[in-house]
Motif scaffolding. Structure first.
Motif, PDB file in Angstrom:
ATOM      1  N   PHE A   1       0.833  -1.207   0.000  1.00  0.00           N
ATOM      2  CA  PHE A   1       0.000   0.000   0.000  1.00  0.00           C
ATOM      3  C   PHE A   1       0.870   1.260   0.000  1.00  0.00           C
ATOM      4  CE2 PHE A   1      -4.079  -1.881   2.118  1.00  0.00           C
ATOM      5  CZ  PHE A   1      -4.226  -2.706   1.006  1.00  0.00           C
ATOM      6  N   ASN A   2       1.942   1.209   0.786  1.00  0.00           N
ATOM      7  CA  ASN A   2       2.843   2.352   0.876  1.00  0.00           C
ATOM      8  C   ASN A   2       3.457   2.665  -0.483  1.00  0.00           C
ATOM      9  OD1 ASN A   2       4.590   4.343   1.697  1.00  0.00           O
ATOM     10  ND2 ASN A   2       5.986   2.995   2.784  1.00  0.00           N
ATOM     11  N   GLN A   3       3.957   1.644  -1.133  1.00  0.00           N
ATOM     12  CA  GLN A   3       4.584   1.836  -2.438  1.00  0.00           C
ATOM     13  C   GLN A   3       3.582   2.340  -3.470  1.00  0.00           C
ATOM     14  OE1 GLN A   3       6.425  -1.682  -4.007  1.00  0.00           O
ATOM     15  NE2 GLN A   3       7.226  -0.663  -5.819  1.00  0.00           N
ATOM     16  N   SER A   4       2.393   1.737  -3.469  1.00  0.00           N
ATOM     17  CA  SER A   4       1.364   2.125  -4.434  1.00  0.00           C
ATOM     18  C   SER A   4       0.925   3.572  -4.235  1.00  0.00           C
ATOM     19  CB  SER A   4       0.159   1.190  -4.299  1.00  0.00           C
ATOM     20  OG  SER A   4      -0.877   1.592  -5.171  1.00  0.00           O
ATOM     21  N   SER A   5       0.728   3.973  -2.978  1.00  0.00           N
ATOM     22  CA  SER A   5       0.245   5.324  -2.705  1.00  0.00           C
ATOM     23  C   SER A   5       1.235   6.382  -3.170  1.00  0.00           C
ATOM     24  CB  SER A   5      -0.041   5.497  -1.210  1.00  0.00           C
ATOM     25  OG  SER A   5       1.152   5.451  -0.452  1.00  0.00           O
ATOM     26  N   ARG A   6       2.507   6.070  -3.135  1.00  0.00           N
ATOM     27  CA  ARG A   6       3.530   7.048  -3.502  1.00  0.00           C
ATOM     28  C   ARG A   6       3.680   7.206  -5.014  1.00  0.00           C
ATOM     29  NH1 ARG A   6       6.154   8.854   0.893  1.00  0.00           N
ATOM     30  NH2 ARG A   6       5.857   7.677   2.822  1.00  0.00           N
ATOM     31  N   THR A   7       3.041   6.345  -5.788  1.00  0.00           N
ATOM     32  CA  THR A   7       3.092   6.480  -7.250  1.00  0.00           C
ATOM     33  C   THR A   7       1.944   7.334  -7.787  1.00  0.00           C
ATOM     34  OG1 THR A   7       1.747   4.507  -7.698  1.00  0.00           O
ATOM     35  CG2 THR A   7       4.127   4.180  -7.419  1.00  0.00           C
ATOM     36  N   ILE A   8       0.957   7.624  -6.933  1.00  0.00           N
ATOM     37  CA  ILE A   8      -0.230   8.363  -7.386  1.00  0.00           C
ATOM     38  C   ILE A   8       0.004   9.861  -7.261  1.00  0.00           C
ATOM     39  CG2 ILE A   8      -2.691   8.749  -7.002  1.00  0.00           C
ATOM     40  CD1 ILE A   8      -2.849   5.925  -5.834  1.00  0.00           C
ATOM     41  N   HIS A   9       0.018  10.549  -8.402  1.00  0.00           N
ATOM     42  CA  HIS A   9       0.208  11.999  -8.389  1.00  0.00           C
ATOM     43  C   HIS A   9      -1.094  12.729  -8.066  1.00  0.00           C
ATOM     44  CE1 HIS A   9       4.186  11.351  -9.771  1.00  0.00           C
ATOM     45  NE2 HIS A   9       3.881  11.059 -11.004  1.00  0.00           N
ATOM     46  N   SER A  10      -2.200  12.215  -8.583  1.00  0.00           N
ATOM     47  CA  SER A  10      -3.506  12.837  -8.379  1.00  0.00           C
ATOM     48  C   SER A  10      -4.563  11.758  -8.545  1.00  0.00           C
ATOM     49  CB  SER A  10      -3.712  13.961  -9.406  1.00  0.00           C
ATOM     50  OG  SER A  10      -5.018  14.494  -9.312  1.00  0.00           O
ATOM     51  N   ALA A  11      -5.690  11.911  -7.832  1.00  0.00           N
ATOM     52  CA  ALA A  11      -6.739  10.907  -7.958  1.00  0.00           C
ATOM     53  C   ALA A  11      -8.069  11.454  -7.459  1.00  0.00           C
ATOM     54  CB  ALA A  11      -6.378   9.651  -7.165  1.00  0.00           C
ATOM     55  N   TYR A  12      -9.131  11.038  -8.126  1.00  0.00           N
ATOM     56  CA  TYR A  12     -10.477  11.310  -7.636  1.00  0.00           C
ATOM     57  C   TYR A  12     -11.367  10.157  -8.057  1.00  0.00           C
ATOM     58  CZ  TYR A  12     -10.867  13.279 -12.385  1.00  0.00           C
ATOM     59  OH  TYR A  12     -10.810  13.474 -13.738  1.00  0.00           O
TER      60      TYR A  12
ATOM     61  N   THR B   1     -15.778   4.245  -9.179  1.00  0.00           N
ATOM     62  CA  THR B   1     -15.105   4.566 -10.439  1.00  0.00           C
ATOM     63  C   THR B   1     -13.981   5.542 -10.128  1.00  0.00           C
ATOM     64  OG1 THR B   1     -16.755   6.300 -10.884  1.00  0.00           O
ATOM     65  CG2 THR B   1     -17.118   4.151 -11.872  1.00  0.00           C
ATOM     66  N   GLU B   2     -12.772   5.167 -10.517  1.00  0.00           N
ATOM     67  CA  GLU B   2     -11.581   5.919 -10.138  1.00  0.00           C
ATOM     68  C   GLU B   2     -10.870   6.509 -11.353  1.00  0.00           C
ATOM     69  OE1 GLU B   2      -9.443   3.541  -6.688  1.00  0.00           O
ATOM     70  OE2 GLU B   2     -10.078   2.166  -8.278  1.00  0.00           O
ATOM     71  N   TYR B   3     -10.321   7.687 -11.157  1.00  0.00           N
ATOM     72  CA  TYR B   3      -9.481   8.339 -12.160  1.00  0.00           C
ATOM     73  C   TYR B   3      -8.139   8.646 -11.489  1.00  0.00           C
ATOM     74  CZ  TYR B   3     -13.789   9.027 -14.848  1.00  0.00           C
ATOM     75  OH  TYR B   3     -14.956   8.827 -15.555  1.00  0.00           O
ATOM     76  N   LEU B   4      -7.123   7.892 -11.836  1.00  0.00           N
ATOM     77  CA  LEU B   4      -5.822   8.005 -11.186  1.00  0.00           C
ATOM     78  C   LEU B   4      -4.784   8.526 -12.165  1.00  0.00           C
ATOM     79  CD1 LEU B   4      -5.818   4.414  -9.616  1.00  0.00           C
ATOM     80  CD2 LEU B   4      -6.680   6.488  -8.543  1.00  0.00           C
ATOM     81  N   THR B   5      -4.018   9.505 -11.746  1.00  0.00           N
ATOM     82  CA  THR B   5      -2.882   9.969 -12.542  1.00  0.00           C
ATOM     83  C   THR B   5      -1.625   9.378 -11.931  1.00  0.00           C
ATOM     84  OG1 THR B   5      -3.979  12.038 -13.161  1.00  0.00           O
ATOM     85  CG2 THR B   5      -1.577  11.958 -13.345  1.00  0.00           C
ATOM     86  N   ILE B   6      -1.005   8.480 -12.679  1.00  0.00           N
ATOM     87  CA  ILE B   6       0.216   7.802 -12.248  1.00  0.00           C
ATOM     88  C   ILE B   6       1.272   8.009 -13.329  1.00  0.00           C
ATOM     89  CG2 ILE B   6       1.280   5.602 -11.644  1.00  0.00           C
ATOM     90  CD1 ILE B   6      -1.426   4.653 -10.638  1.00  0.00           C
TER      91      ILE B   6
END
Length: 205
Positions: free
Chosen positions: A55-66, A81-86
């Motif tokens: 979870f820690n590693q994954s969270s640090r790759t997300i620049h923006s999300a809603y 429904t997720e929109y993730l900027t990675i």
């Protein structure tokens, strides 16, 4: 005498924490229809702190999300429904969350494993948190969401206080930045086309 006073003061800290409104709110309470209505709609992922390595590693790759929560009262599920900027990509994904009303938790299937989170509401209906394994020192985590991409100082203070309450440090927090969002065009396309929701993800780069 000075040392004994200091020790006595330190012994009171857990009691003071327990009396903090924020600390008290970090206990999951039964989920009602009103609760579900409150969290329906669009939310922005603001920040999180995780000790569980994946979870820690994954969270640090997300620049923006809603994301959007769409409720289904009949079977106690929510369409997520997720929109993730990675990196330089927008990743779209849809899935279902199960709602455990009595326990005050929601859960999601992650790679064949059901992951549970405590739904933690605050006095401010414009923010909420999800708590993960809060009693597990090695795997605890807390994520923070708001109805706008930027939060007020007071709202961020609530999250920082919650981090302190669960025994984590502000240095463990990773933050998002709405200015790095790349998903606006895709979200607009979905709104205009209203495509049928399907599980899976779409990456645009």
């Amino acid at each position: 005498m000075a040392l004994s006073w200091a020790l006595a003061a330190l012994s009171l800290l857990p009691l003071l924490d327990a009396q903090s409104p924020v600390c008290v709110s970090l206990t999951a309470t039964p989920i009602t229809n009103a609760t579900l209505e409150q969290i329906s709609g669009k939310w922005f992922y603001i920040a999180s702190a995780f000790r569980e390595p994946e979870f820690n590693q994954s969270s640090r790759t997300i620049h923006s999300a809603y994301f959007y929560f769409a409720l289904n009262h009949t079977d106690d599920t929510m369409l997520l429904t997720e929109y993730l900027t990675i990196g330089n990509r927008c990743i779209y994904n849809s899935s279902y969350l199960k709602v455990q009303r009595k326990n005050g938790t929601v859960s999601k299937d992650e790679s064949g494993k059901e992951v549970f989170a405590d739904l933690l509401l605050t006095k401010d209906p414009k923010i909420f948190m999800l708590g993960f394994s809060l009693k597990d020192e090695q795997n605890k985590g807390l994520s923070f969401y708001a109805d706008k991409p930027e939060v007020t100082e007071e709202q961020m203070r609530v999250f920082h206080e919650a981090i302190r309450c669960i025994g984590m440090q502000k240095s463990e927090i990773s933050y998002t930045d709405a200015k790095k969002d790349l998903c606006g065009p895709l979200e607009k396309e979905h709104k205009e086309g209203r495509p049928e929701e399907k599980e899976g993800d779409t990456a645009l780069g």
